[in-house]
Enzyme design. Structure first.
Site, PDB file in Angstrom:
ATOM      1  N   GLY A 141       0.812  -1.227   0.000  1.00 19.30           N
ATOM      2  CA  GLY A 141       0.000   0.000   0.000  1.00 19.30           C
ATOM      3  C   GLY A 141       0.833   1.258   0.000  1.00 19.30           C
ATOM      4  N   ASP A 194       3.141  -1.498 -13.816  1.00 13.66           N
ATOM      5  CA  ASP A 194       3.926  -2.042 -12.708  1.00 13.66           C
ATOM      6  C   ASP A 194       4.564  -3.373 -13.077  1.00 13.66           C
ATOM      7  OD1 ASP A 194       2.696   0.064 -11.615  1.00 13.66           O
ATOM      8  OD2 ASP A 194       1.386  -1.075 -10.291  1.00 13.66           O
ATOM      9  N   LYS A 223      -5.792  -0.156  -2.547  1.00 14.19           N
ATOM     10  CA  LYS A 223      -6.591  -0.134  -3.784  1.00 14.19           C
ATOM     11  C   LYS A 223      -7.753  -1.108  -3.730  1.00 14.19           C
ATOM     12  CE  LYS A 223      -3.851  -0.975  -7.296  1.00 14.19           C
ATOM     13  NZ  LYS A 223      -2.530  -1.185  -6.832  1.00 14.19           N
TER      14      LYS A 223
END
Ligand code: NG1
Length: 567
Positions: A192, A242, A290
């Site tokens: 996170g 990512d 998320k």
């Protein structure tokens, strides 16, 4: 804390930046490398710490499972330099891998009697076992069940497993039987924290499954593509930045990732500057999850961007023009609209020359301002009427995959951010391609690069609404202390920030943060240590075969790197 490291290389010519194809470095496709030493993976200053960590992982594996690991699969986290929230609209981005990573030590030496009939066994433990408890699964040969409604750390492994098995079945046939695995995980990318711990975990998991099932070489593009799709199984409509950064990155370079017509990545280095430049990454310690906030944050933005694409298509293209179905999470994207719009425009004008992408994006910004004029957003009914479909159909196409909570969708703001951010990435890249005019003092050039990062932050804060007060504060404080450019990195709503700082101002910026931000939080020593890192572009995914090389040993002469002792 690490000492400042100039990420800008001493490779001043444009030739050096893009040496191979007259402008750009060639695509970095090929197999995931098999590392023969830790110095193939980490930069020299990280070797001592990493060797201790790897040794302790392998020793603990032996203790837990009573046998040595066969191999370690590794994928890193990333920091995004520029190009925020545009990957899922299929526009190119510029991230780089970091040192923090996910390691999976694996053995497949599990007695078949251990698993239920028709199943294979997955035993998975974590070095942080208090936070991430050990699990054992008996998984049927033909399906991997993931409950995305439960927030469980092993879901990330399972999603990598599922994606890898799909690929293995394509290669070896539908009745392919996966091997049982015993795994010990060690992840150093903060969860996170905006540095993509999930992509590092999913990519390393998929890589581990491929290797465990006998794949001698794992293609980087295949691994990235499967990791992108796999991660969506955990409940997030993720883009592909990512996973690309995690798999493809090369030490010393940032990575330009483009998603159309197919996924491509190429290394990008930076001209020498004076003053030298450094990227600092600063944690806000606001945890942005998320998965939990998806319905009002990340997943809602994905839906808004796809709805904006469909709306602009309906209004600006000839009636009945279909949007191309593409690799974006909901299969229609702003990039797809962009391409269709200009292809039709050129076709109808019988154009002989096409506009540059920069001028196309400028035109799209202007058109969006004119076309999507409702600043307070659009209701489902309003959008459905323009798309000429029912509200039920709209929900089925756009909001059923992942739930979102919104009365109104801010199509104008989201499209404006995406088009203007895509333009900033191009401007940033074109600055990198140029030589700074005055090489004795590149302050003006540095400020231009930083200015683009600052514009990104403004747009994220005011238009895309994905920043938060804490990140805004960190950015403002850094700029006052001498940062050229400061912005959030990753999804936002907390997490991390990235700062382009002249090497001689690094100390001042860190002191400013301590004084104005960190001292006001109640941080543990560990958090204080991890709060700010000087980021170097790190390398991407790799496999280390323990069987061939034995445990990791720190050489006395650390300058010579590490050697791996034979057993
Ligand atoms: P984070 O949450 O920082 O890993 C997310 C997405 C990216 C990209 C950025 C915003 C995932 C796995 N990652 O990054 O693809 O969309 O937000 O630029 O969903």
């Amino acid at each position: 804390m690490l000492s400042p490291f100039p990420i800008f290389q001493s490779s001043p010519s444009r030739q050096d930046i893009y040496p191979r194809t007259g402008g750009y470095q060639s695509n970095m496709a090929g197999p995931v490398p098999v590392a023969s030493s830790l110095s193939d993976i980490y930069t020299i200053d990280a070797l001592g710490t990493q060797a201790k960590r790897w040794n302790s992982l392998l020793t603990r594996f032996q203790t837990i499972y009573g046998q040595p690991a066969e191999f370690v699969a590794r994928s890193p986290g990333r920091v995004n330099i520029i190009g925020e929230h545009i990957d899922y609209s299929l526009y190119p981005v510029l991230p780089m891998a970091i040192t923090a990573d996910s390691l999976l030590a694996v053995s497949t030496n599990v007695a078949s009697s251990n698993a239920k009939e028709g199943h294979y066994k997955i035993k998975i433990a974590n070095v942080q076992d208090a936070k991430f408890p050990t699990h054992e699964f008996d998984i049927p040969y033909d399906a991997v069940d993931i409950d995305a409604t439960v927030h469980e750390w092993t879901n990330y492994f399972k999603s990598g497993l599922r994606g890898a098995l799909e690929l293995l079945r394509k290669k070896h046939g539908a009745d392919f039987k996966p091997k049982s695995m015993q795994i010990l995980m060690d992840g150093t990318v903060p969860a996170g924290g905006g540095l993509s711990s999930s992509a590092a975990f999913v990519s390393s998991s998929a890589l581990a499954v491929m290797v465990a099932n006998g794949e001698k070489t794992v293609d980087k593009t295949e691994l990235t593509e499967l990791a992108i799709v796999s991660e969506r199984a955990v409940g997030v409509n993720s883009g592909g930045m990512d996973q690309s950064a995690s798999v493809f990155s090369e030490r010393g370079s940032a990575l330009f990732v483009s998603f159309t017509p197919s996924l491509k990545a190429r290394a990008v280095s930076f001209p020498k500057t004076n003053p030298e430049l450094t990227f600092l990454i600063a944690q806000s310690f606001v945890t942005a999850d998320k998965f939990v906030t998806g319905p009002i944050h990340y997943n809602l933005r994905v839906v808004e961007c796809s709805l904006a694409a469909a709306y602009l298509n309906a209004v600006l293209n000839p009636p009945g023009t279909p949007l191309p179905s593409d690799a974006s999470p909901l299969s229609v994207s702003l990039h797809g609209f962009h391409e269709t719009f200009f292809a039709l425009q050129e076709h109808s004008a019988g154009a002989t020359s096409s506009k540059s992408t920069e001028s196309q994006l400028e035109e799209l910004v202007a058109l969006t301002e004119k076309t999507l004029d409702k600043k307070d957003g659009y209701t489902r009914e309003e959008i459905a009427a323009v798309l000429n479909i029912s509200v039920d159909e709209l929900d089925k196409q756009f909001t059923s995959r992942f739930p979102v909570r919104a009365e109104k969708f801010k199509l104008r703001q989201r499209a404006l951010h995406v088009f203007s951010e895509a333009l900033r990435v191009l401007k940033f890249m074109s600055l990198l391609e140029q030589q700074p005019a005055n090489t004795d003092d590149t302050s003006e050039y540095n400020a231009q690069l930083g200015g683009l990062l600052n514009q990104t932050q403004d747009s994220c804060r005011d238009v895309y609404e994905c920043s938060c007060n804490e990140i805004d504060e960190l950015c403002a404080s850094a700029r006052r202390a001498g940062s050229y450019g400061s912005r959030l990195t990753g999804a936002g709503w907390g997490g991390c920030s990235v700062h382009l700082v002249p090497a001689d101002k690094v100390k001042a910026v860190k002191e400013a943060w301590e004084r104005e931000y960190y001292s006001k939080l109640d941080l543990t020593d560990e958090q204080k240590e991890a709060a700010v890192v000087v980021s170097k572009p790190g390398s991407g995914s790799a496999v280390y075969l323990v069987e061939d090389r034995g445990p990791v040993v720190v050489d006395d002469r650390i300058g010579d790197g590490l050697r791996m002792a034979g057993r």
